[in-house]
Design a protein around this motif. Structure first.
Motif, PDB file in Angstrom:
ATOM      1  N   TRP A 172      -7.160   6.350  -2.729  1.00 47.68           N
ATOM      2  CA  TRP A 172      -7.154   5.748  -4.068  1.00 47.68           C
ATOM      3  C   TRP A 172      -6.012   4.741  -4.110  1.00 47.68           C
ATOM      4  N   LEU A 173      -6.337   3.506  -4.527  1.00 43.74           N
ATOM      5  CA  LEU A 173      -5.305   2.470  -4.632  1.00 43.74           C
ATOM      6  C   LEU A 173      -5.163   2.061  -6.083  1.00 43.74           C
ATOM      7  N   ASN A 174      -3.954   2.131  -6.601  1.00 40.69           N
ATOM      8  CA  ASN A 174      -3.698   1.841  -8.019  1.00 40.69           C
ATOM      9  C   ASN A 174      -4.714   2.544  -8.910  1.00 40.69           C
ATOM     10  N   GLY A 175      -5.007   3.805  -8.600  1.00 41.75           N
ATOM     11  CA  GLY A 175      -5.885   4.640  -9.429  1.00 41.75           C
ATOM     12  C   GLY A 175      -7.362   4.567  -9.071  1.00 41.75           C
ATOM     13  N   ARG A 176      -7.769   3.524  -8.361  1.00 40.14           N
ATOM     14  CA  ARG A 176      -9.198   3.342  -8.051  1.00 40.14           C
ATOM     15  C   ARG A 176      -9.535   3.855  -6.667  1.00 40.14           C
ATOM     16  N   LYS A 177     -10.680   4.521  -6.562  1.00 41.77           N
ATOM     17  CA  LYS A 177     -11.131   5.006  -5.255  1.00 41.77           C
ATOM     18  C   LYS A 177     -11.599   3.812  -4.419  1.00 41.77           C
ATOM     19  N   GLU A 178     -11.108   3.729  -3.191  1.00 39.04           N
ATOM     20  CA  GLU A 178     -11.481   2.619  -2.306  1.00 39.04           C
ATOM     21  C   GLU A 178     -12.097   3.186  -1.033  1.00 39.04           C
ATOM     22  N   SER A 179     -12.689   2.293  -0.241  1.00 43.15           N
ATOM     23  CA  SER A 179     -13.309   2.750   1.006  1.00 43.15           C
ATOM     24  C   SER A 179     -12.236   3.018   2.068  1.00 43.15           C
ATOM     25  N   PHE A 180     -12.449   4.067   2.868  1.00 39.83           N
ATOM     26  CA  PHE A 180     -11.494   4.388   3.938  1.00 39.83           C
ATOM     27  C   PHE A 180     -11.897   3.719   5.251  1.00 39.83           C
ATOM     28  N   THR A 181     -12.952   2.878   5.192  1.00 37.95           N
ATOM     29  CA  THR A 181     -13.501   2.363   6.454  1.00 37.95           C
ATOM     30  C   THR A 181     -12.779   1.124   6.990  1.00 37.95           C
ATOM     31  N   SER A 182     -11.820   0.550   6.207  1.00 33.39           N
ATOM     32  CA  SER A 182     -11.165  -0.670   6.698  1.00 33.39           C
ATOM     33  C   SER A 182     -10.525  -0.423   8.062  1.00 33.39           C
ATOM     34  N   PRO A 183     -10.792  -1.312   9.022  1.00 32.68           N
ATOM     35  CA  PRO A 183     -10.258  -1.115  10.382  1.00 32.68           C
ATOM     36  C   PRO A 183      -8.731  -1.000  10.393  1.00 32.68           C
ATOM     37  N   ARG A 184      -8.062  -1.756   9.527  1.00 28.11           N
ATOM     38  CA  ARG A 184      -6.592  -1.727   9.521  1.00 28.11           C
ATOM     39  C   ARG A 184      -6.081  -0.347   9.097  1.00 28.11           C
ATOM     40  N   LEU A 185      -6.734   0.214   8.086  1.00 30.03           N
ATOM     41  CA  LEU A 185      -6.361   1.549   7.610  1.00 30.03           C
ATOM     42  C   LEU A 185      -6.635   2.599   8.697  1.00 30.03           C
ATOM     43  N   GLN A 186      -7.821   2.492   9.282  1.00 24.96           N
ATOM     44  CA  GLN A 186      -8.218   3.417  10.357  1.00 24.96           C
ATOM     45  C   GLN A 186      -7.235   3.347  11.527  1.00 24.96           C
ATOM     46  N   ASN A 187      -6.837   2.111  11.893  1.00 30.44           N
ATOM     47  CA  ASN A 187      -5.905   1.936  13.018  1.00 30.44           C
ATOM     48  C   ASN A 187      -4.562   2.599  12.738  1.00 30.44           C
ATOM     49  N   CYS A 188      -4.094   2.507  11.483  1.00 30.86           N
ATOM     50  CA  CYS A 188      -2.804   3.128  11.136  1.00 30.86           C
ATOM     51  C   CYS A 188      -2.908   4.648  11.247  1.00 30.86           C
ATOM     52  N   LEU A 189      -3.970   5.219  10.704  1.00 32.51           N
ATOM     53  CA  LEU A 189      -4.125   6.675  10.749  1.00 32.51           C
ATOM     54  C   LEU A 189      -4.268   7.140  12.203  1.00 32.51           C
ATOM     55  N   ARG A 190      -5.108   6.421  12.963  1.00 30.95           N
ATOM     56  CA  ARG A 190      -5.302   6.779  14.374  1.00 30.95           C
ATOM     57  C   ARG A 190      -3.979   6.659  15.142  1.00 30.95           C
ATOM     58  N   GLY A 191      -3.231   5.603  14.856  1.00 31.39           N
ATOM     59  CA  GLY A 191      -1.945   5.371  15.536  1.00 31.39           C
ATOM     60  C   GLY A 191      -0.974   6.523  15.314  1.00 31.39           C
ATOM     61  N   ILE A 192      -0.866   6.974  14.068  1.00 29.40           N
ATOM     62  CA  ILE A 192       0.067   8.068  13.765  1.00 29.40           C
ATOM     63  C   ILE A 192      -0.425   9.377  14.395  1.00 29.40           C
ATOM     64  N   LYS A 193      -1.743   9.609  14.310  1.00 29.88           N
ATOM     65  CA  LYS A 193      -2.260  10.868  14.868  1.00 29.88           C
ATOM     66  C   LYS A 193      -2.065  10.927  16.394  1.00 29.88           C
ATOM     67  N   SER A 194      -2.269   9.790  17.070  1.00 27.63           N
ATOM     68  CA  SER A 194      -2.097   9.865  18.530  1.00 27.63           C
ATOM     69  C   SER A 194      -0.620  10.006  18.892  1.00 27.63           C
ATOM     70  N   ARG A 195       0.256   9.430  18.082  1.00 27.94           N
ATOM     71  CA  ARG A 195       1.701   9.618  18.295  1.00 27.94           C
ATOM     72  C   ARG A 195       2.067  11.098  18.087  1.00 27.94           C
ATOM     73  N   ALA A 196       1.490  11.700  17.040  1.00 28.13           N
ATOM     74  CA  ALA A 196       1.769  13.114  16.747  1.00 28.13           C
ATOM     75  C   ALA A 196       1.261  13.992  17.895  1.00 28.13           C
ATOM     76  N   ALA A 197       0.092  13.632  18.437  1.00 28.36           N
ATOM     77  CA  ALA A 197      -0.475  14.408  19.554  1.00 28.36           C
ATOM     78  C   ALA A 197       0.445  14.285  20.769  1.00 28.36           C
ATOM     79  N   ALA A 198       0.932  13.067  21.032  1.00 28.52           N
ATOM     80  CA  ALA A 198       1.815  12.840  22.186  1.00 28.52           C
ATOM     81  C   ALA A 198       3.139  13.573  22.010  1.00 28.52           C
ATOM     82  N   GLU A 199       3.631  13.607  20.790  1.00 28.85           N
ATOM     83  CA  GLU A 199       4.919  14.278  20.534  1.00 28.85           C
ATOM     84  C   GLU A 199       4.733  15.782  20.308  1.00 28.85           C
TER      85      GLU A 199
END
Ligand code: DP6
Length: 391
Positions: free
Chosen positions: A61-88
Protein backbone atom coordinates in the motif's frame (compact mmCIF):
# COMPACT_ATOMS: atom_id res chain seq x y z
CA UNK A 1 3.85 -13.56 12.28
CA UNK A 2 7.01 -11.46 12.52
CA UNK A 3 6.84 -8.20 14.43
CA UNK A 4 6.05 -5.07 12.40
CA UNK A 5 9.21 -3.11 11.53
CA UNK A 6 8.82 0.61 10.80
CA UNK A 7 11.55 2.80 9.33
CA UNK A 8 11.80 6.44 8.22
CA UNK A 9 14.23 7.42 5.47
CA UNK A 10 15.46 10.72 4.05
CA UNK A 11 15.38 12.52 0.75
CA UNK A 12 18.74 13.41 -0.80
CA UNK A 13 19.58 16.15 -3.29
CA UNK A 14 22.58 15.64 -5.54
CA UNK A 15 25.28 18.24 -6.04
CA UNK A 16 27.02 16.09 -8.66
CA UNK A 17 24.16 14.62 -10.66
CA UNK A 18 23.62 11.03 -11.69
CA UNK A 19 22.45 11.07 -15.32
CA UNK A 20 22.71 8.01 -17.56
CA UNK A 21 22.86 4.27 -16.95
CA UNK A 22 25.53 1.76 -17.93
CA UNK A 23 23.00 -1.03 -17.21
CA UNK A 24 19.26 -0.29 -17.34
CA UNK A 25 18.10 -3.41 -15.53
CA UNK A 26 20.61 -3.31 -12.65
CA UNK A 27 20.50 0.52 -12.57
CA UNK A 28 24.26 0.99 -12.76
CA UNK A 29 25.17 4.61 -13.49
CA UNK A 30 27.59 5.96 -16.08
CA UNK A 31 29.12 8.36 -13.56
CA UNK A 32 29.79 8.88 -9.86
CA UNK A 33 27.47 11.29 -8.02
CA UNK A 34 27.49 13.16 -4.71
CA UNK A 35 24.58 14.33 -2.56
CA UNK A 36 23.50 15.67 0.80
CA UNK A 37 20.97 13.69 2.81
CA UNK A 38 18.23 15.92 4.24
CA UNK A 39 16.70 15.84 7.72
CA UNK A 40 13.94 13.22 8.15
CA UNK A 41 12.25 15.46 10.72
CA UNK A 42 11.29 17.76 7.85
CA UNK A 43 10.85 15.40 4.90
CA UNK A 44 10.76 11.62 4.98
CA UNK A 45 9.30 8.41 3.68
CA UNK A 46 7.95 5.97 6.26
CA UNK A 47 7.56 2.24 5.66
CA UNK A 48 6.20 -0.61 7.78
CA UNK A 49 6.83 -4.24 6.83
CA UNK A 50 6.02 -7.66 8.28
CA UNK A 51 5.79 -11.28 7.12
CA UNK A 52 3.38 -14.00 8.17
CA UNK A 53 2.64 -17.63 7.25
CA UNK A 54 -1.02 -16.49 7.13
CA UNK A 55 -0.59 -13.95 4.33
CA UNK A 56 -1.66 -15.39 0.98
CA UNK A 57 0.32 -13.03 -1.23
CA UNK A 58 2.85 -10.17 -1.15
CA UNK A 59 0.93 -6.90 -0.87
CA UNK A 60 1.86 -3.22 -0.87
CA UNK A 61 0.00 0.00 0.00
CA UNK A 62 1.44 3.37 -1.02
CA UNK A 63 0.05 6.52 0.61
CA UNK A 64 -2.97 4.45 1.71
CA UNK A 65 -3.76 2.96 -1.72
CA UNK A 66 -3.24 -0.68 -2.62
CA UNK A 67 -0.75 -0.97 -5.49
CA UNK A 68 0.55 -3.84 -7.59
CA UNK A 69 3.53 -5.79 -6.22
CA UNK A 70 4.58 -6.85 -9.72
CA UNK A 71 6.87 -3.89 -10.53
CA UNK A 72 10.29 -5.31 -11.46
CA UNK A 73 12.09 -2.69 -9.35
CA UNK A 74 10.11 -3.64 -6.25
CA UNK A 75 10.60 -7.35 -6.94
CA UNK A 76 14.36 -6.84 -7.42
CA UNK A 77 14.65 -5.08 -4.04
CA UNK A 78 12.78 -7.83 -2.20
CA UNK A 79 14.73 -10.57 -4.01
CA UNK A 80 18.01 -8.74 -3.31
CA UNK A 81 17.38 -8.55 0.44
CA UNK A 82 16.15 -12.15 0.65
CA UNK A 83 19.20 -13.54 -1.14
CA UNK A 84 21.47 -11.46 1.11
CA UNK A 85 19.62 -12.85 4.15
CA UNK A 86 20.03 -16.39 2.79
CA UNK A 87 23.77 -15.82 2.25
CA UNK A 88 24.18 -14.36 5.73
CA UNK A 89 21.94 -17.09 7.23
CA UNK A 90 20.28 -14.36 9.24
CA UNK A 91 16.79 -15.92 9.17
CA UNK A 92 15.56 -19.47 8.51
CA UNK A 93 14.03 -20.81 5.27
CA UNK A 94 10.48 -20.80 6.65
CA UNK A 95 10.74 -17.08 7.48
CA UNK A 96 12.07 -16.42 3.98
CA UNK A 97 9.11 -18.23 2.41
CA UNK A 98 6.41 -16.22 4.22
CA UNK A 99 4.53 -13.55 2.24
CA UNK A 100 5.12 -9.90 3.04
CA UNK A 101 2.95 -6.83 3.65
CA UNK A 102 4.44 -3.39 2.95
CA UNK A 103 2.81 -0.07 3.73
CA UNK A 104 4.56 3.17 2.85
CA UNK A 105 3.89 6.90 2.79
CA UNK A 106 5.67 10.23 2.29
CA UNK A 107 5.16 13.18 4.61
CA UNK A 108 5.53 15.56 1.65
CA UNK A 109 3.44 15.77 -1.53
CA UNK A 110 4.66 13.20 -4.08
CA UNK A 111 3.23 15.42 -6.82
CA UNK A 112 5.55 18.29 -5.83
CA UNK A 113 8.23 16.44 -7.81
CA UNK A 114 10.55 16.11 -4.84
CA UNK A 115 12.88 13.14 -4.65
CA UNK A 116 10.16 10.80 -3.39
CA UNK A 117 11.38 7.61 -5.09
CA UNK A 118 14.83 7.95 -3.52
CA UNK A 119 13.39 8.24 -0.01
CA UNK A 120 10.77 5.57 -0.75
CA UNK A 121 13.13 2.85 -1.96
CA UNK A 122 15.79 3.63 0.65
CA UNK A 123 13.06 3.27 3.25
CA UNK A 124 11.71 0.03 1.83
CA UNK A 125 15.14 -1.59 1.58
CA UNK A 126 16.22 -0.41 5.05
CA UNK A 127 12.99 -1.78 6.55
CA UNK A 128 13.44 -5.09 4.71
CA UNK A 129 17.07 -5.28 5.90
CA UNK A 130 15.88 -4.92 9.52
CA UNK A 131 13.09 -7.46 9.04
CA UNK A 132 15.43 -10.08 7.49
CA UNK A 133 18.31 -9.09 9.82
CA UNK A 134 20.69 -8.26 6.96
CA UNK A 135 23.84 -6.68 8.35
CA UNK A 136 25.91 -5.78 5.27
CA UNK A 137 25.66 -2.60 3.14
CA UNK A 138 22.30 -2.41 1.37
CA UNK A 139 22.92 0.65 -0.83
CA UNK A 140 23.44 -1.60 -3.87
CA UNK A 141 20.01 -3.13 -3.24
CA UNK A 142 18.30 0.26 -2.78
CA UNK A 143 19.90 1.18 -6.11
CA UNK A 144 17.78 -1.53 -7.78
CA UNK A 145 14.66 0.43 -6.80
CA UNK A 146 15.81 3.82 -8.04
CA UNK A 147 19.41 4.81 -8.65
CA UNK A 148 19.42 7.86 -6.42
CA UNK A 149 17.86 5.81 -3.58
CA UNK A 150 21.25 4.24 -2.84
CA UNK A 151 22.50 7.62 -1.56
CA UNK A 152 19.57 7.93 0.91
CA UNK A 153 20.84 4.85 2.77
CA UNK A 154 23.43 7.07 4.50
CA UNK A 155 23.26 10.39 6.32
CA UNK A 156 25.49 13.43 5.88
CA UNK A 157 27.20 13.83 2.51
CA UNK A 158 27.28 10.74 0.33
CA UNK A 159 29.30 9.55 -2.67
CA UNK A 160 27.76 6.98 -5.02
CA UNK A 161 30.59 5.18 -6.81
CA UNK A 162 29.62 4.15 -10.33
CA UNK A 163 31.77 1.01 -10.07
CA UNK A 164 33.21 -1.03 -12.91
CA UNK A 165 31.88 -4.57 -12.35
CA UNK A 166 29.21 -5.85 -14.75
CA UNK A 167 27.03 -7.16 -11.88
CA UNK A 168 26.98 -3.77 -10.09
CA UNK A 169 28.26 -5.14 -6.78
CA UNK A 170 30.76 -2.28 -6.58
CA UNK A 171 28.18 0.36 -7.51
CA UNK A 172 27.57 1.40 -3.93
CA UNK A 173 27.18 4.51 -1.83
CA UNK A 174 29.63 5.52 0.91
CA UNK A 175 29.46 8.33 3.42
CA UNK A 176 31.89 11.22 2.85
CA UNK A 177 31.20 12.85 6.24
CA UNK A 178 28.34 12.44 8.69
CA UNK A 179 25.62 15.00 9.39
CA UNK A 180 27.51 16.57 12.30
CA UNK A 181 30.54 17.51 10.16
CA UNK A 182 29.11 20.72 8.66
CA UNK A 183 26.28 21.64 11.02
CA UNK A 184 25.74 25.09 9.48
CA UNK A 185 24.69 23.68 6.11
CA UNK A 186 21.04 24.39 5.23
CA UNK A 187 18.81 23.70 2.24
CA UNK A 188 15.88 25.72 0.98
CA UNK A 189 13.64 23.85 -1.42
CA UNK A 190 11.64 26.19 -3.60
CA UNK A 191 8.57 24.34 -4.84
CA UNK A 192 7.75 25.87 -8.19
CA UNK A 193 4.20 25.83 -9.53
CA UNK A 194 4.57 23.83 -12.75
CA UNK A 195 1.93 21.61 -14.32
CA UNK A 196 3.77 20.49 -17.43
CA UNK A 197 4.02 16.79 -18.16
CA UNK A 198 7.67 16.03 -17.64
CA UNK A 199 9.98 13.45 -19.18
CA UNK A 200 10.69 10.99 -16.33
CA UNK A 201 14.33 10.78 -15.25
CA UNK A 202 14.45 7.14 -16.34
CA UNK A 203 13.31 8.06 -19.87
CA UNK A 204 15.34 11.29 -20.05
CA UNK A 205 18.57 9.50 -19.13
CA UNK A 206 17.99 6.95 -21.85
CA UNK A 207 17.52 9.64 -24.53
CA UNK A 208 20.61 11.53 -23.29
CA UNK A 209 22.77 8.40 -23.25
CA UNK A 210 21.77 7.54 -26.80
CA UNK A 211 22.09 11.01 -28.30
CA UNK A 212 24.04 13.56 -26.26
CA UNK A 213 27.71 14.12 -27.01
CA UNK A 214 27.87 16.53 -24.10
CA UNK A 215 26.92 13.64 -21.78
CA UNK A 216 29.97 11.69 -22.96
CA UNK A 217 32.17 14.75 -22.44
CA UNK A 218 30.76 15.36 -18.96
CA UNK A 219 31.35 11.76 -17.85
CA UNK A 220 34.93 11.55 -19.02
CA UNK A 221 36.18 15.12 -18.63
CA UNK A 222 34.16 16.83 -15.90
CA UNK A 223 32.67 14.46 -13.33
CA UNK A 224 35.89 12.74 -12.14
CA UNK A 225 37.55 16.08 -11.40
CA UNK A 226 34.43 17.67 -9.92
CA UNK A 227 33.68 14.68 -7.69
CA UNK A 228 37.12 14.76 -6.16
CA UNK A 229 37.04 18.54 -5.77
CA UNK A 230 33.60 18.66 -4.15
CA UNK A 231 34.42 15.82 -1.73
CA UNK A 232 37.46 17.85 -0.68
CA UNK A 233 35.38 21.07 -0.41
CA UNK A 234 32.94 19.20 1.84
CA UNK A 235 35.74 17.86 4.04
CA UNK A 236 37.29 21.36 4.21
CA UNK A 237 33.89 23.06 4.69
CA UNK A 238 34.84 25.33 1.79
CA UNK A 239 31.43 26.75 0.89
CA UNK A 240 32.56 28.91 -2.07
CA UNK A 241 34.14 25.91 -3.81
CA UNK A 242 31.19 23.66 -2.93
CA UNK A 243 28.74 26.23 -4.33
CA UNK A 244 30.58 26.81 -7.58
CA UNK A 245 30.85 23.11 -8.40
CA UNK A 246 27.22 22.48 -7.43
CA UNK A 247 25.89 25.22 -9.72
CA UNK A 248 28.13 24.31 -12.63
CA UNK A 249 27.16 20.66 -12.42
CA UNK A 250 23.44 21.46 -12.29
CA UNK A 251 23.80 23.76 -15.30
CA UNK A 252 25.71 21.13 -17.25
CA UNK A 253 23.11 18.47 -16.47
CA UNK A 254 20.33 20.74 -17.82
CA UNK A 255 22.48 21.58 -20.85
CA UNK A 256 22.66 17.83 -21.53
CA UNK A 257 18.85 17.70 -21.51
CA UNK A 258 18.82 20.32 -24.28
CA UNK A 259 21.68 18.56 -26.07
CA UNK A 260 19.59 15.37 -26.17
CA UNK A 261 17.65 14.56 -29.31
CA UNK A 262 14.76 15.15 -29.13
CA UNK A 263 15.56 17.72 -26.46
CA UNK A 264 13.64 18.19 -23.23
CA UNK A 265 13.80 20.85 -20.54
CA UNK A 266 13.04 20.80 -16.84
CA UNK A 267 13.81 24.42 -16.03
CA UNK A 268 11.00 26.96 -16.36
CA UNK A 269 11.03 30.76 -16.46
CA UNK A 270 10.69 30.71 -12.65
CA UNK A 271 13.68 28.35 -12.34
CA UNK A 272 15.70 30.77 -14.49
CA UNK A 273 14.59 33.65 -12.29
CA UNK A 274 15.94 31.74 -9.27
CA UNK A 275 19.27 31.14 -11.04
CA UNK A 276 19.43 34.82 -11.92
CA UNK A 277 18.80 36.05 -8.39
CA UNK A 278 21.34 33.65 -6.87
CA UNK A 279 24.07 34.91 -9.20
CA UNK A 280 23.18 38.54 -8.54
CA UNK A 281 23.09 37.90 -4.79
CA UNK A 282 26.49 36.17 -4.88
CA UNK A 283 27.96 39.00 -6.96
CA UNK A 284 26.78 41.54 -4.39
CA UNK A 285 28.31 39.45 -1.60
CA UNK A 286 31.57 39.22 -3.54
CA UNK A 287 31.67 35.42 -3.14
CA UNK A 288 29.26 32.49 -3.52
CA UNK A 289 26.97 32.42 -0.47
CA UNK A 290 24.11 30.48 -2.07
CA UNK A 291 24.17 27.55 -4.52
CA UNK A 292 21.24 26.34 -6.61
CA UNK A 293 20.72 22.87 -8.00
CA UNK A 294 17.79 21.46 -10.01
CA UNK A 295 16.83 17.82 -10.55
CA UNK A 296 14.49 16.52 -13.24
CA UNK A 297 11.95 19.24 -12.54
CA UNK A 298 11.57 22.97 -12.04
CA UNK A 299 11.95 23.00 -8.21
CA UNK A 300 15.15 24.53 -6.90
CA UNK A 301 17.22 23.33 -4.00
CA UNK A 302 19.36 26.13 -2.61
CA UNK A 303 22.28 25.17 -0.40
CA UNK A 304 23.54 27.89 1.94
CA UNK A 305 24.95 28.34 5.42
CA UNK A 306 22.73 29.01 8.44
CA UNK A 307 23.78 32.69 8.80
CA UNK A 308 22.62 33.49 5.30
CA UNK A 309 19.10 32.00 5.67
CA UNK A 310 17.20 35.06 7.03
CA UNK A 311 18.51 37.39 4.33
CA UNK A 312 17.95 34.93 1.48
CA UNK A 313 14.43 34.14 2.72
CA UNK A 314 13.73 37.89 2.71
CA UNK A 315 14.80 38.13 -0.92
CA UNK A 316 12.75 35.05 -1.88
CA UNK A 317 9.69 36.41 -0.12
CA UNK A 318 9.82 39.76 -1.90
CA UNK A 319 10.72 38.27 -5.27
CA UNK A 320 8.13 35.49 -5.21
CA UNK A 321 5.03 36.85 -3.48
CA UNK A 322 2.58 34.31 -2.07
CA UNK A 323 -1.18 34.45 -1.67
CA UNK A 324 -0.73 32.43 1.57
CA UNK A 325 2.25 34.21 3.21
CA UNK A 326 1.61 32.60 6.61
CA UNK A 327 2.34 29.11 5.31
CA UNK A 328 4.92 30.10 2.67
CA UNK A 329 7.93 28.85 4.67
CA UNK A 330 7.65 25.31 5.97
CA UNK A 331 10.06 23.00 7.81
CA UNK A 332 12.61 24.30 10.31
CA UNK A 333 11.74 27.56 12.04
CA UNK A 334 13.37 30.52 10.33
CA UNK A 335 13.75 34.23 10.77
CA UNK A 336 13.04 36.32 7.68
CA UNK A 337 15.03 39.51 7.27
CA UNK A 338 13.20 42.17 5.26
CA UNK A 339 15.20 43.26 2.20
CA UNK A 340 16.74 46.68 2.77
CA UNK A 341 16.61 49.39 0.11
CA UNK A 342 20.26 49.00 -0.82
CA UNK A 343 19.97 45.27 -1.51
CA UNK A 344 16.72 45.79 -3.38
CA UNK A 345 18.32 48.30 -5.73
CA UNK A 346 21.42 46.18 -6.18
CA UNK A 347 19.38 43.07 -7.05
CA UNK A 348 17.17 45.10 -9.42
CA UNK A 349 14.72 42.23 -9.64
CA UNK A 350 11.00 42.74 -10.09
CA UNK A 351 8.52 40.62 -8.14
CA UNK A 352 7.18 37.65 -10.07
CA UNK A 353 3.55 36.73 -10.56
CA UNK A 354 1.95 35.56 -7.28
CA UNK A 355 2.54 31.91 -6.34
CA UNK A 356 5.11 31.18 -9.06
CA UNK A 357 6.97 29.69 -6.08
CA UNK A 358 4.26 27.80 -4.15
CA UNK A 359 6.20 27.39 -0.93
CA UNK A 360 9.69 26.96 0.52
CA UNK A 361 10.88 24.05 2.66
CA UNK A 362 13.65 25.01 5.07
CA UNK A 363 15.73 22.00 6.06
CA UNK A 364 19.25 20.83 6.90
CA UNK A 365 21.60 17.92 6.40
CA UNK A 366 20.47 14.92 8.39
CA UNK A 367 20.94 11.28 9.22
CA UNK A 368 20.20 8.11 7.29
CA UNK A 369 17.24 5.75 7.73
CA UNK A 370 16.24 4.86 11.28
CA UNK A 371 13.77 2.53 12.94
CA UNK A 372 10.82 4.13 14.73
CA UNK A 373 9.21 2.50 17.72
CA UNK A 374 6.84 5.27 18.82
CA UNK A 375 3.64 3.40 17.98
CA UNK A 376 3.22 5.16 14.63
CA UNK A 377 3.52 1.99 12.51
CA UNK A 378 1.51 1.95 9.29
CA UNK A 379 0.56 -1.74 9.73
CA UNK A 380 -1.44 -2.99 12.72
CA UNK A 381 -0.50 -5.97 14.88
CA UNK A 382 -2.21 -8.31 12.42
CA UNK A 383 -0.15 -6.83 9.56
CA UNK A 384 -2.87 -4.79 7.81
CA UNK A 385 -2.85 -1.02 6.99
CA UNK A 386 -3.87 1.17 9.89
CA UNK A 387 -5.41 3.82 7.59
CA UNK A 388 -6.41 2.20 4.31
CA UNK A 389 -8.14 4.28 1.63
CA UNK A 390 -11.29 2.39 0.69
CA UNK A 391 -12.19 2.95 -2.98
C1 DP6 B 1 18.26 14.30 -11.83
O1 DP6 B 1 17.21 7.95 -9.35
O2 DP6 B 1 15.07 9.05 -10.13
O3 DP6 B 1 17.65 13.52 -9.67
O4 DP6 B 1 17.47 5.40 -11.40
O5 DP6 B 1 15.86 5.79 -13.24
O6 DP6 B 1 15.04 5.69 -10.88
P1 DP6 B 1 16.19 6.04 -11.82
O7 DP6 B 1 16.38 7.62 -11.72
P2 DP6 B 1 16.44 8.58 -10.45
O8 DP6 B 1 17.26 9.78 -11.11
C2 DP6 B 1 17.65 10.90 -10.40
C3 DP6 B 1 18.23 11.89 -11.33
C4 DP6 B 1 18.50 13.26 -10.75
C5 DP6 B 1 19.97 13.39 -10.33
C6 DP6 B 1 20.39 12.74 -9.04
O9 DP6 B 1 19.58 12.59 -8.11
O10 DP6 B 1 21.59 12.42 -8.95
Amino acid sequence: MSGVITVVAPVNIAVIKYWGKRDEELIIPLNDSVSATLDTNVMCAKTSVCVSPDFVKDEIWLNGRKESFTSPRLQNCLRGIKSRAAAERSVDDAFLSWKIHVCSENNFPTAAGLASSAAGYACLVSALAKLYKVKSDVSSIARLGSGSACRSVYGGFVHWHAGVKPDGTDSIATQIVDSSHWPQMRALILVVGDHRKKVSSTKGMKISKETSELLQYRITKCVPFRTEAICQAIRDKDFAKFAEITMKDSNQFHAICLDSYPPFAYLTATSMKIIDFVHKYNDICGEPRVAYTFDAGSNACLYLLEDEVPKVLGVIQSLFPSSTPDSFIKGLPARVEPVDAELETALSLHPEEKDSVKYVIHTKVGEGPSEVTDGSALLNDAGWPVNPIIE
